[in-house]
Design a protein around this motif. Structure first.
Motif, PDB file in Angstrom:
ATOM      1  N   LYS A  52       0.841  -1.213   0.000  1.00  0.00           N
ATOM      2  CA  LYS A  52       0.000   0.000   0.000  1.00  0.00           C
ATOM      3  C   LYS A  52       0.873   1.260   0.000  1.00  0.00           C
ATOM      4  N   SER A  53       1.922   1.292   0.819  1.00  0.00           N
ATOM      5  CA  SER A  53       2.833   2.446   0.839  1.00  0.00           C
ATOM      6  C   SER A  53       3.539   2.618  -0.498  1.00  0.00           C
ATOM      7  N   ARG A 107       1.116   4.025  -3.063  1.00  0.00           N
ATOM      8  CA  ARG A 107       0.915   5.466  -2.812  1.00  0.00           C
ATOM      9  C   ARG A 107       2.095   6.270  -3.337  1.00  0.00           C
ATOM     10  N   GLU A 113       2.036   9.048  -6.792  1.00  0.00           N
ATOM     11  CA  GLU A 113       2.358  10.467  -6.642  1.00  0.00           C
ATOM     12  C   GLU A 113       3.450  10.928  -7.591  1.00  0.00           C
TER      13      GLU A 113
END
Length: 184
Positions: free
Chosen positions: A173-174, A177, A181
């Motif tokens: 998940k990190s 993300r 970006e």
């Protein structure tokens, strides 16, 4: 996916000549560039220190771009400055080997390239191709969307994106993300 990745390698410059020589310039010349083709990428961040002086060659862009000069990679007053503008490398005549950690950086093109080292000795100026002959150095770019991408997320562990099991990938998940970006 990440852009502007760099792959380090060690470059040892030496001479067994009895007479000395001074390398006063190095230029990276791109022989050919192409789209990256890797299907699986494992992104391991650099760790630890290296006693070798670091040189950064910014190889972004295609083969038609101008030759590149190395920049000082290591922290300190000289960081980011052109290496050969402020330094010379003395070899031969009993001088010890000069060992560098070279970090060529690419963006969206995998490039095959070589170094032209300019040097002077008692007979005048010369140029030496590194590696010799027609051999090249290859620096591979990370494709926009590889089929599998494994990345290490500091303090969290591995993250996995793509066509694979997510089992054991605690930081997926990190990692997702972080990559959503970044500009394409």
């Amino acid at each position: 996916m990440p852009r502007g990745k760099a792959q380090s390698f060690n470059l040892n410059l030496n001479s067994d000549r009895g007479a000395g020589l001074t390398i006063n310039g190095m230029t990276a010349v791109k022989d050919a560039c192409s789209a990256p083709a890797a299907q699986t990428v494992i992104d391991i961040p650099p760790a630890g220190s290296n006693p070798r002086p670091g040189l950064l060659w910014d190889m972004a862009g295609g083969a038609a771009d101008e030759p590149e000069v190395p920049y000082v990679l290591d922290e300190g007053e000289s960081q980011g400055k052109q290496y050969c503008r402020h330094n010379a490398i003395d070899l031969g005549n009993g001088q010890s080997t000069m060992a560098f950690r070279v970090q060529p950086q690419v963006s969206d093109q995998t490039c095959k390239w070589h170094i032209n080292a300019s040097y002077t000795d008692t007979t005048g100026p010369h140029t030496q191709r590194i590696p010799a002959g027609t051999a090249t150095i290859t620096t591979k770019a990370v494709p926009q969307n590889p089929a599998q991408y494994f990345g290490w997320v500091k303090s969290q562990g591995w993250g996995c994106i793509g066509q694979m099991s997510q089992q054991g990938c605690k930081a997926t998940k990190s990692l997702e993300r972080t990559h959503s970006e970044r500009p394409a």
